[in-house]
Enzyme design. Structure first.
Site, PDB file in Angstrom:
ATOM      1  CG  ASP A 288      -1.988   1.036   1.200  1.00  0.00           C
ATOM      2  OD1 ASP A 288      -2.123   1.712   0.161  1.00  0.00           O
ATOM      3  OD2 ASP A 288      -2.708   1.177   2.204  1.00  0.00           O
TER       4      ASP A 288
ATOM      5  CG  ASP B 244      -2.975   3.988  -3.856  1.00  0.00           C
ATOM      6  OD1 ASP B 244      -3.918   3.211  -4.090  1.00  0.00           O
ATOM      7  OD2 ASP B 244      -3.022   4.868  -2.970  1.00  0.00           O
ATOM      8  CD  GLU B 245      -5.531  -0.694  -1.940  1.00  0.00           C
ATOM      9  OE1 GLU B 245      -5.318  -1.493  -1.005  1.00  0.00           O
ATOM     10  OE2 GLU B 245      -6.469   0.109  -1.965  1.00  0.00           O
TER      11      GLU B 245
END
Length: 424
Positions: free
Chosen positions: A16, A112-113
């Site tokens: 993350d 973003d993860e």
């Protein structure tokens, strides 16, 4: 090294990125480092909403979805920038390129993860060795911080990555659940929002421990099958596998109906669209999904069939929003002849938790105020029938008032534009 990996289980990492948009801006402009920075869709003081902010800004109480004027009041020195989606997309592609150098079993869940299944990666070192290597490589090569959760399944890995930010690595085993997870308030559990937390509290479930030991019948009556799923998660049970193709799936939820007779009556046909939109909305709501594209299907009495769709500005799940789009599409494509079948479909559905909505302060407040009303209406309709209460239809659609979109499909766009995107 194989002794550090379970023989029959899995080892899952959840990577993350920390304050991703703000961190990317800082990596491009080192003068921003150490400053309270916020990314906002509209930098005009009373219309903008904070999309994300740096940890320096968070120390002042600045939060995501907070209006800029309020954030400025808390932090007068706040630096505000518009989002640069092309910049973030390039950074995201580079990050996932790094992850795929460790294993092909990488599942992006947002820009973003993502999850990695490293169960077969013993030759690369221990799970902690791999997590440390990933974190260091992303930081050293791109100047971007991330937190990583290490666990036997997706839920625990996601929970672990949230436990230490920024630049944290946390291991969460099933045996750790009673000590690390159960004492927390139920609203702090991943997958439980404010409304679900409030519902659980009505039956005495205050902590994750309470949920883990809750009565199945009570949970199912309160939350449906999702209640049982949440109880499993509270006990560390999550059978979902890491699926590298999941980000590219184009799922849809739709309903269609064959009319009892061929009809060219506009009022009657719009009434059918209203019922179909309501059914689609209920299915989306029950599955906690939102549609990024709405489509209508029109089949004429001679069996000619057309399907027309359009991408919506903001992902939708409310009946009104689906119906607005369906009516507009229908009126622009119906030739006036008798119709045998109508259908309404929500395409490119995404999980509610992962969707960003394009919001200015006015629409954000309006949505927040309407949410309890939607819940009350749905409860009455489920109990007494859909005709017990209805919302009036607006004369014309309301525009949002900002051109910035927070629901772009970065990964699908990348796959179309870059044939090597899937290759390691």
């Amino acid at each position: 090294m194989k002794d550090m990996y379970p023989k029959n289980g899995r080892v899952i990492l959840h990577v993350d990125m920390n304050s991703f948009y703000a961190s990317v801006e800082m990596s491009y402009d080192v003068s921003l480092k150490g400053k309270p920075l916020a990314i906002a869709g509209n930098v005009e003081e009373r219309r903008g909403i904070i999309v994300t902010c740096s940890y320096e800004a968070r120390k002042f109480g600045v939060k995501t979805t907070m209006p800029i004027w309020q954030a400025k009041k808390l932090c007068p020195q706040l630096v505000i920038q518009k989002p640069n989606f092309e910049r973030y997309r390039k950074a995201s592609l580079a990050i996932f390129d790094v992850l795929r150098q460790y294993t092909e079993m990488v599942e992006p869940v947002s820009i973003d993860e993502g999850y990695l299944d490293i169960s077969e990666c013993a030759e690369l070192g221990s799970p902690l060795d791999i997590a440390n290597s990933i974190q260091e490589r992303i930081f050293n090569t791109m100047d971007l911080p991330c937190s990583i959760g290490v666990a036997p399944n997706k839920f625990l890995a996601k929970t672990a990555s949230d436990m230490k930010k920024p630049m944290g690595i946390t291991v969460l085993r099933k045996r750790d659940i009673p000590e690390k997870l159960w004492p927390l308030q139920v609203g702090e559990m991943h997958g439980i929002g404010d409304k679900t937390s409030e519902k659980l509290q009505t039956i005495g479930i205050m902590t994750i421990r309470d949920l883990a030991h809750a009565n199945d019948s009570q949970l199912k009556q309160l939350l449906g099958i999702n209640g049982i799923r949440l109880k499993d998660r509270a006990n560390g049970i999550d059978p979902r596998v890491v699926d590298p193709e999941a980000i590219f799936e184009h799922k849809s939820i739709g309903n269609s109906t064959t009319l009892p007779h061929d009809s060219a009556n506009q009022k009657e046909l719009i009434g059918v669209l209203e019922k179909l939109s309501g059914k689609v909305a209920v299915r989306l709501r029950n599955k906690r999904l939102l549609g990024q594209k709405i489509g209508v299907t029109i089949r004429y009495k001679d069996r000619r069939t057309i399907t027309r769709s359009r991408t919506v500005t903001n992902p939708v799940f409310e009946k009104k929003d689906i119906l607005d789009e369906a009516i507009d599409l229908f009126m622009k494509n119906w030739n006036g002849e008798g119709i045998r079948l109508l259908g309404v479909t929500a395409y490119d559905v995404i999980e509610k938790e992962s969707a960003f909505k394009q919001l200015d302060i006015f629409s954000f407040q309006e949505d927040a105020e309407k949410e309890p009303l939607y819940d009350a209406m749905e409860h009455l309709q489920n109990k007494y029938g859909e005709n017990i209460i209805k919302k009036g239809l607006p004369l014309k659609k309301r525009s949002i008032g900002t051109d910035t979109s927070f629901s772009k499909d970065f990964f699908e766009q990348s796959r179309r534009n870059d044939p090597s995107f899937d290759k390691e």
